[in-house]
Design a protein around this motif. Sequence first.
Motif, PDB file in Angstrom:
ATOM      1  N   ALA A  22     -27.667  64.870 113.993  1.00 38.94           N
ATOM      2  CA  ALA A  22     -28.819  64.335 114.734  1.00 38.94           C
ATOM      3  C   ALA A  22     -29.109  62.901 114.310  1.00 38.94           C
ATOM      4  CB  ALA A  22     -30.039  65.230 114.531  1.00 38.94           C
ATOM      5  N   GLY A  26     -25.927  61.256 117.913  1.00 42.15           N
ATOM      6  CA  GLY A  26     -26.188  62.635 118.352  1.00 42.15           C
ATOM      7  C   GLY A  26     -27.429  62.706 119.229  1.00 42.15           C
ATOM      8  N   VAL A  43     -27.684  70.199 115.707  1.00 47.55           N
ATOM      9  CA  VAL A  43     -27.767  70.782 114.358  1.00 47.55           C
ATOM     10  C   VAL A  43     -27.631  69.669 113.333  1.00 47.55           C
ATOM     11  CG1 VAL A  43     -26.837  72.616 112.873  1.00 47.55           C
ATOM     12  CG2 VAL A  43     -26.396  72.695 115.334  1.00 47.55           C
ATOM     13  N   ASP A  44     -28.449  69.675 112.298  1.00 46.14           N
ATOM     14  CA  ASP A  44     -28.262  68.689 111.218  1.00 46.14           C
ATOM     15  C   ASP A  44     -28.608  69.307 109.866  1.00 46.14           C
ATOM     16  OD1 ASP A  44     -28.166  65.260 111.400  1.00 46.14           O
ATOM     17  OD2 ASP A  44     -28.409  66.258 109.467  1.00 46.14           O
ATOM     18  N   LEU A  46     -29.818  67.673 107.469  1.00 43.15           N
ATOM     19  CA  LEU A  46     -31.114  67.129 107.062  1.00 43.15           C
ATOM     20  C   LEU A  46     -32.241  67.901 107.731  1.00 43.15           C
ATOM     21  CD1 LEU A  46     -30.464  63.266 107.319  1.00 43.15           C
ATOM     22  CD2 LEU A  46     -30.648  64.639 105.234  1.00 43.15           C
ATOM     23  N   GLY A  50     -32.298  61.665 112.652  1.00 38.88           N
ATOM     24  CA  GLY A  50     -32.202  60.217 112.387  1.00 38.88           C
ATOM     25  C   GLY A  50     -31.013  59.797 111.543  1.00 38.88           C
ATOM     26  N   GLU A  96     -26.359  73.244 107.937  1.00 36.63           N
ATOM     27  CA  GLU A  96     -25.052  72.580 107.941  1.00 36.63           C
ATOM     28  C   GLU A  96     -24.047  73.432 108.706  1.00 36.63           C
ATOM     29  OE1 GLU A  96     -22.960  72.258 104.173  1.00 36.63           O
ATOM     30  OE2 GLU A  96     -22.060  70.381 104.851  1.00 36.63           O
ATOM     31  N   GLY A 130     -20.770  61.923 107.372  1.00 33.28           N
ATOM     32  CA  GLY A 130     -20.710  63.284 106.834  1.00 33.28           C
ATOM     33  C   GLY A 130     -22.096  63.843 106.674  1.00 33.28           C
ATOM     34  N   ILE A 266     -16.000  69.341 107.744  1.00 36.52           N
ATOM     35  CA  ILE A 266     -15.294  68.736 108.886  1.00 36.52           C
ATOM     36  C   ILE A 266     -13.834  68.437 108.522  1.00 36.52           C
ATOM     37  CG2 ILE A 266     -15.224  66.671 110.378  1.00 36.52           C
ATOM     38  CD1 ILE A 266     -18.348  66.668 110.049  1.00 36.52           C
ATOM     39  N   ILE A 295     -18.230  61.378 118.431  1.00 39.67           N
ATOM     40  CA  ILE A 295     -18.844  60.071 118.721  1.00 39.67           C
ATOM     41  C   ILE A 295     -19.525  59.519 117.477  1.00 39.67           C
ATOM     42  CG2 ILE A 295     -19.221  60.614 121.176  1.00 39.67           C
ATOM     43  CD1 ILE A 295     -22.269  60.913 120.323  1.00 39.67           C
TER      44      ILE A 295
HETATM   45  C1  FAD Z   1     -28.263  50.156 104.986  1.00 37.68           C
HETATM   46  C2  FAD Z   1     -27.643  50.279 106.354  1.00 37.68           C
HETATM   47  C3  FAD Z   1     -27.982  49.373 107.346  1.00 37.68           C
HETATM   48  C4  FAD Z   1     -27.416  49.479 108.630  1.00 37.68           C
HETATM   49  N1  FAD Z   1     -27.765  48.571 109.591  1.00 37.68           N
HETATM   50  C5  FAD Z   1     -27.233  48.670 110.845  1.00 37.68           C
HETATM   51  C6  FAD Z   1     -27.581  47.728 111.861  1.00 37.68           C
HETATM   52  O1  FAD Z   1     -28.332  46.783 111.626  1.00 37.68           O
HETATM   53  N2  FAD Z   1     -27.021  47.892 113.112  1.00 37.68           N
HETATM   54  C7  FAD Z   1     -26.157  48.924 113.399  1.00 37.68           C
HETATM   55  O2  FAD Z   1     -25.707  49.031 114.541  1.00 37.68           O
HETATM   56  N3  FAD Z   1     -25.800  49.822 112.429  1.00 37.68           N
HETATM   57  C8  FAD Z   1     -26.322  49.717 111.167  1.00 37.68           C
HETATM   58  N4  FAD Z   1     -25.946  50.622 110.203  1.00 37.68           N
HETATM   59  C9  FAD Z   1     -24.964  51.683 110.558  1.00 37.68           C
HETATM   60  C10 FAD Z   1     -25.648  52.788 111.359  1.00 37.68           C
HETATM   61  O3  FAD Z   1     -26.727  53.339 110.626  1.00 37.68           O
HETATM   62  C11 FAD Z   1     -24.618  53.857 111.687  1.00 37.68           C
HETATM   63  O4  FAD Z   1     -23.617  53.259 112.497  1.00 37.68           O
HETATM   64  C12 FAD Z   1     -25.278  55.002 112.454  1.00 37.68           C
HETATM   65  O5  FAD Z   1     -26.266  55.634 111.686  1.00 37.68           O
HETATM   66  C13 FAD Z   1     -24.221  56.018 112.869  1.00 37.68           C
HETATM   67  O6  FAD Z   1     -24.857  57.007 113.598  1.00 37.68           O
HETATM   68  P1  FAD Z   1     -24.254  58.475 113.731  1.00 37.68           P
HETATM   69  O7  FAD Z   1     -25.236  59.222 114.570  1.00 37.68           O
HETATM   70  O8  FAD Z   1     -22.853  58.348 114.148  1.00 37.68           O
HETATM   71  O9  FAD Z   1     -24.200  59.038 112.234  1.00 37.68           O
HETATM   72  P2  FAD Z   1     -25.290  59.247 111.092  1.00 37.68           P
HETATM   73  O10 FAD Z   1     -26.438  58.327 111.256  1.00 37.68           O
HETATM   74  O11 FAD Z   1     -24.535  59.186 109.817  1.00 37.68           O
HETATM   75  O12 FAD Z   1     -25.804  60.729 111.331  1.00 37.68           O
HETATM   76  C14 FAD Z   1     -24.919  61.807 111.195  1.00 37.68           C
HETATM   77  C15 FAD Z   1     -25.699  63.062 110.911  1.00 37.68           C
HETATM   78  O13 FAD Z   1     -24.798  64.170 110.967  1.00 37.68           O
HETATM   79  C16 FAD Z   1     -25.185  65.116 110.000  1.00 37.68           C
HETATM   80  N5  FAD Z   1     -24.040  65.984 109.691  1.00 37.68           N
HETATM   81  C17 FAD Z   1     -22.816  65.628 109.238  1.00 37.68           C
HETATM   82  N6  FAD Z   1     -22.028  66.700 109.067  1.00 37.68           N
HETATM   83  C18 FAD Z   1     -22.787  67.767 109.430  1.00 37.68           C
HETATM   84  C19 FAD Z   1     -22.533  69.156 109.460  1.00 37.68           C
HETATM   85  N7  FAD Z   1     -21.336  69.678 109.107  1.00 37.68           N
HETATM   86  N8  FAD Z   1     -23.533  69.975 109.867  1.00 37.68           N
HETATM   87  C20 FAD Z   1     -24.742  69.466 110.231  1.00 37.68           C
HETATM   88  N9  FAD Z   1     -25.033  68.149 110.207  1.00 37.68           N
HETATM   89  C21 FAD Z   1     -24.066  67.312 109.818  1.00 37.68           C
HETATM   90  C22 FAD Z   1     -25.626  64.266 108.817  1.00 37.68           C
HETATM   91  O14 FAD Z   1     -26.470  65.005 107.944  1.00 37.68           O
HETATM   92  C23 FAD Z   1     -26.319  63.090 109.513  1.00 37.68           C
HETATM   93  O15 FAD Z   1     -27.712  63.280 109.615  1.00 37.68           O
HETATM   94  C24 FAD Z   1     -26.489  50.524 108.923  1.00 37.68           C
HETATM   95  C25 FAD Z   1     -26.159  51.454 107.916  1.00 37.68           C
HETATM   96  C26 FAD Z   1     -26.714  51.343 106.651  1.00 37.68           C
HETATM   97  C27 FAD Z   1     -26.350  52.357 105.603  1.00 37.68           C
END
Ligand code: FAD
Length: 351
Positions: A22, A26, A43-44, A46, A50, A96, A130, A266, A295
């Motif tokens: 999430a 997601g 599902v997350d 956390l 977010g 998870e 992850g 994963i 994604i």
């Molecule tokens: C300090 C910092 C600053 C950043 N600044 C920027 C910015 O300015 N601009 C920008 O575009 N990007 C920025 N990023 C990158 C951006 O945050 C990521 O690209 C974005 O969060 C990716 O989104 P996502 O939904 O793919 O994954 P995530 O945000 O990582 O979310 C994935 C979720 O999946 C859950 N998950 C994983 N495996 C499982 C499982 N098996 N079961 C249940 N849940 C699971 C995790 O708990 C997590 O909550 C920054 C990152 C950091 C660390």
Amino acid sequence: MAEIETIGAGTPIEADAVIIGAGPAGLFQVFELGLLGIKSHIVDTLKHPGGQCAELYPDKPIYDIPALPVCGAQELVDRLMEQIKPFGPEFHLGEEVVELKPREDGRFDLATASGTRFVAKAVVIAAGLGSFQPRRLGVEGADAFEDKQVHYRVRNASDFHGQRLVIFGGGDSALDWVIDLTGKATSIVHVHRRPEFKAAPASVARMQQLVTEGRMKYVEGIAAGIKSADSRLTGVTVKRTDGTVQDIEADHVLAFFGLHPKLGPIAEWGFELDRKAIKVDTAKFQTSVPGIFAIGDINTYPGKKKLILSGFHEAALAAFAIAEHLNPAKKVHLQYTTTSPIMQKRLGVNG
Ligand SMILES: Cc1cc2nc3c(=O)[nH]c(=O)nc-3n(C[C@H](O)[C@H](O)[C@H](O)COP(=O)(O)OP(=O)(O)OC[C@H]3O[C@@H](n4cnc5c(N)ncnc54)[C@H](O)[C@@H]3O)c2cc1C
């Protein structure tokens, strides 16, 4: 890998789409699927939505979200949550996903560590870097006592009443539990590695007051070892910042060092990985398994950039592919939210 039936005995939830993760990708996947009339379960691990935005940098400003010159990371999550409201996604937070397996009928079995099961027609892995996991104590022998006498989360506070506790950490979780359990536990020693705390100043002041009143103890140092006898943890060795070493007797050790993402289960699901990311095509963002899409930060393809923006684009294209996967006989036409009565109906905006 264990059979899925061993994990949860409950009736599985039948779903068109299950989204694992999430984070921003997601959450936006819920939106894009919703526009096409597909309801999601999300599902997350956390307890809150977010992903990295909420967990790693909630107060930081983001400057590269289209049309939002500046947006706080938590604000972005709040806005996404608002945007997906019309589609009524079902959230399964604090869970998870530990198993994902294709079924013979073309659908997928999923199971979470706490026993929730799904049978899904399509799965979107939006798992970022992850699953967020607690940082461990990092001393030899601690693993053997995990969830018995070494804890990284509190499931039931009353388990610690009348017990001798050592609590590690300098953030809000550590301080909140130190304050909450003082007077209920037999004894509390709070250990933190440096004089500065991440916790709210009011909590630090309260903890210091409890120390002054002699109701608990505070030690500046780090965990250096586990003491045990007859397969029971009996205490913990702490190396103080002044270099001295101290053994502290304890029935339970609680450590709150924050969370960090770990690829986790994963990696065992059989996808082709490249540097811990799942390979996908760039038309559908589908993995090597038809019906399973990936994604956001978890995927890779030539030119991939781990940006929130990329995850949003990928969610849009994956949604079209999922609609076709669910109903191969029906062509999915592009519609604009500006002019499409059906999309506006789904959004709840056309009166
Ligand atoms: C300090 C910092 C600053 C950043 N600044 C920027 C910015 O300015 N601009 C920008 O575009 N990007 C920025 N990023 C990158 C951006 O945050 C990521 O690209 C974005 O969060 C990716 O989104 P996502 O939904 O793919 O994954 P995530 O945000 O990582 O979310 C994935 C979720 O999946 C859950 N998950 C994983 N495996 C499982 C499982 N098996 N079961 C249940 N849940 C699971 C995790 O708990 C997590 O909550 C920054 C990152 C950091 C660390």
